[in-house]
Design a protein around this motif. Structure first.
Motif, PDB file in Angstrom:
ATOM      1  N   LEU A   1      -3.190   6.276  -1.492  1.00 57.41           N
ATOM      2  CA  LEU A   1      -2.478   5.974  -0.239  1.00 57.41           C
ATOM      3  C   LEU A   1      -0.981   5.793  -0.452  1.00 57.41           C
ATOM      4  N   ALA A   2      -0.474   6.206  -1.608  1.00 53.24           N
ATOM      5  CA  ALA A   2       0.944   5.992  -1.907  1.00 53.24           C
ATOM      6  C   ALA A   2       1.856   6.649  -0.876  1.00 53.24           C
ATOM      7  N   VAL A   3       1.501   7.864  -0.440  1.00 47.01           N
ATOM      8  CA  VAL A   3       2.359   8.570   0.520  1.00 47.01           C
ATOM      9  C   VAL A   3       2.420   7.839   1.863  1.00 47.01           C
ATOM     10  N   PRO A   4       1.276   7.498   2.500  1.00 44.22           N
ATOM     11  CA  PRO A   4       1.365   6.768   3.770  1.00 44.22           C
ATOM     12  C   PRO A   4       1.948   5.362   3.622  1.00 44.22           C
TER      13      PRO A   4
ATOM     14  N   LEU B   1       6.608   1.840   4.673  1.00 45.11           N
ATOM     15  CA  LEU B   1       7.744   1.044   4.219  1.00 45.11           C
ATOM     16  C   LEU B   1       9.071   1.627   4.690  1.00 45.11           C
ATOM     17  N   GLY B   2       9.027   2.848   5.237  1.00 42.20           N
ATOM     18  CA  GLY B   2      10.208   3.387   5.887  1.00 42.20           C
ATOM     19  C   GLY B   2      11.110   4.257   5.064  1.00 42.20           C
ATOM     20  N   GLY B   3      10.603   4.855   3.976  1.00 40.93           N
ATOM     21  CA  GLY B   3      11.497   5.734   3.224  1.00 40.93           C
ATOM     22  C   GLY B   3      10.783   6.537   2.170  1.00 40.93           C
TER      23      GLY B   3
ATOM     24  N   PRO C   1      -2.746  -9.210  -1.809  1.00 37.61           N
ATOM     25  CA  PRO C   1      -1.529  -9.534  -1.045  1.00 37.61           C
ATOM     26  C   PRO C   1      -0.756  -8.328  -0.531  1.00 37.61           C
ATOM     27  N   THR C   2      -1.121  -7.125  -0.943  1.00 31.60           N
ATOM     28  CA  THR C   2      -0.451  -5.927  -0.428  1.00 31.60           C
ATOM     29  C   THR C   2      -0.511  -5.883   1.093  1.00 31.60           C
ATOM     30  N   GLY C   3      -1.593  -6.390   1.661  1.00 31.72           N
ATOM     31  CA  GLY C   3      -1.754  -6.364   3.113  1.00 31.72           C
ATOM     32  C   GLY C   3      -0.735  -7.205   3.857  1.00 31.72           C
ATOM     33  N   TRP C   4      -0.111  -8.162   3.170  1.00 34.93           N
ATOM     34  CA  TRP C   4       0.871  -9.033   3.834  1.00 34.93           C
ATOM     35  C   TRP C   4       2.263  -8.907   3.242  1.00 34.93           C
ATOM     36  N   ALA C   5       2.408  -8.108   2.171  1.00 36.59           N
ATOM     37  CA  ALA C   5       3.720  -7.955   1.532  1.00 36.59           C
ATOM     38  C   ALA C   5       4.673  -7.206   2.463  1.00 36.59           C
ATOM     39  N   ASN C   6       5.920  -7.610   2.456  1.00 37.23           N
ATOM     40  CA  ASN C   6       6.905  -7.037   3.378  1.00 37.23           C
ATOM     41  C   ASN C   6       7.782  -5.964   2.758  1.00 37.23           C
ATOM     42  N   GLY C   7       8.078  -6.096   1.473  1.00 37.38           N
ATOM     43  CA  GLY C   7       9.072  -5.199   0.882  1.00 37.38           C
ATOM     44  C   GLY C   7       8.517  -4.335  -0.233  1.00 37.38           C
ATOM     45  N   LEU C   8       9.262  -3.284  -0.559  1.00 40.40           N
ATOM     46  CA  LEU C   8       8.870  -2.357  -1.605  1.00 40.40           C
ATOM     47  C   LEU C   8       8.766  -3.048  -2.961  1.00 40.40           C
TER      48      LEU C   8
END
Length: 416
Positions: free
Chosen positions: A238-241, A246-248, A295-302
């Motif tokens: 799922l790296a691409v989606p 994440l917007g970039g 925690p990936t489900g709640w992480a905000n940044g790259l």
């Protein structure tokens, strides 16, 4: 006091292992180069990104089927199996370089090339315990695994550069040369390791290998531990989606590199731990590989996600312990069949995990899918870890020394 872990120097001091490692390095390079070359060839002729990606995906399908052929490593000399499959791959890839070859024919040839990887891997894994004692075997597995992970990180860029510089036909001929060189090195650099009872393996099969695994409790739990990769491989699928979420597009290389880099680091760290301690922490490491992804489900940044995925990669390096224990637990005369079962099961687990995650990502956020898969992985890994711990404990009485396979070493005997 536990014995010190074997060193990398002591492993590379074994001439046979050096040959196998170099052959593995050439094989990884060849596989990646063939994939990139076919993808470029398809795109040049069709101008379709969809067909190009489908051609790349096709190269992984034979890995699932190739495991069924692992039993040939028990019927014939394992060196012979590796040499013959390398020669076969060299010839098939050279045929792919023929100008004007129809795309379906090129895809079929590459399918056969990848199909031969299964027997090669089974023979290589089955031979390692013949070359390395149990202390050095886990370090050798770490070297093999780290080489593969590093090949994934470097392979895409290097393969693209070679194809750009030499063109598709030139790159394919170079690829054929890597397999031919590997065959020569193995044929004249390794001793012949015949199976101990070739008469019993006239018809090796995946079903026969499954029966062998089903009869051995230790092999069953180790195989389940290995198949837990189907949960913590989801971030790779799922790296691409996730990068899009994440917007970039600039996030994608970092996400793709996180797990392989972590695996290399984890392999180096775990190889420094004494073998008996590795056996005891195997279950905990399997759980941690998925747990840290939740925690990936709640992480905000790259940065946070890359750190989580890298740590998961560190823990996932436990696969070198799993492979070592699995090889040692397998009967020597049937080791190829048993390893073939593991190859097929691993590919099936990875394919099922990524496919299921892809479907779920159609309706929920990709980062949420990673968290869900990680949660499921924790539960399965927890059960597998408990089963493994009980199996090891049941084979060791109070005060008994730990043997090379995690069981008891009787007084006056040594593990092989």
């Amino acid at each position: 006091m536990p014995a010190r872990a074997a060193s990398f120097r002591s492993v590379f001091a074994v001439a046979g292992f050096r040959r196998i490692w170099l052959a593995h390095l050439l094989s990884v390079a060849g596989d990646q180069l063939a994939r990139v070359a076919l993808t470029v060839l398809v795109f040049d002729r069709t101008s379709s990104a969809g067909w190009a990606s489908a051609a790349y995906a096709l190269t992984f399908v034979p890995d699932l089927l190739g495991g069924a052929l692992g039993g040939v490593a028990d019927r014939f000399s394992r060196r012979t199996v590796m040499v013959v499959t390398d020669v076969g791959r060299a010839v098939l890839i050279a045929l792919m370089a023929v100008p004007g070859l129809p795309l379906p024919a090129a895809a079929a040839l590459l399918f056969l090339v990848q199909l031969m990887a299964g027997p090669f891997q089974a023979a290589r894994q089955a031979m390692l315990p013949d070359l390395l004692d149990p202390d050095r075997l886990v370090v050798g597995q770490a070297v093999i695994s780290s080489t593969y992970q590093a090949g994934l990180v470097v392979g895409f860029g290097a393969g693209a550069a070679v194809v750009t510089g030499l063109g598709v036909p030139g790159a394919l001929l170079l690829d054929a040369g890597t397999f031919a060189l590997s065959a020569l090195m193995l044929r004249f650099g390794l001793e012949r390791y015949p199976p101990s009872a070739p008469g019993r393996h006239k018809r090796p099969s995946l079903i026969a290998g499954c029966r062998l695994v089903a009869r051995d409790r230790k092999l069953r739990w180790l195989l389940l531990i290995a198949c837990c990769c189907g949960f913590y491989v989801v971030p790779e699928g799922l790296a691409v989606p996730v990068a899009a979420e994440l917007g970039g597009a600039g996030a994608l290389p970092w996400l793709l590199a996180a797990n392989p880099v972590g695996s290399v680091l984890g392999g180096i760290l775990l190889s420094r731990i004494p073998r008996e301690r590795q056996v005891r922490v195997l279950g905990a490491l399997t759980v941690a590989s998925s747990l840290v992804l939740i925690p990936t489900g709640w992480a905000n940044g790259l940065v946070t996600i890359v750190v989580l995925w890298t740590i998961s990669g560190v823990f996932s390096a436990h696969d070198m312990i799993t492979q070592t224990q699995y090889s040692l637990a397998a009967p020597s005369a049937h080791r190829g069949q048993v390893i073939g079962v593991a190859i097929a099961a691993l590919r099936a687990a990875q394919a099922a995990g990524i496919a299921a995650a892809g479907l779920l990502a159609q309706v929920v956020a990709p980062t949420t899918v990673v968290a869900v898969a990680a949660g499921a992985g924790v539960m399965v890994a927890g059960a597998a870890g408990v089963g493994w711990s009980r199996t090891v404990s049941s084979r060791r009485g109070p005060g008994d020394p730990v043997g090379p396979d995690g069981g008891t070493t009787p007084v006056g005997e040594h593990g092989s």
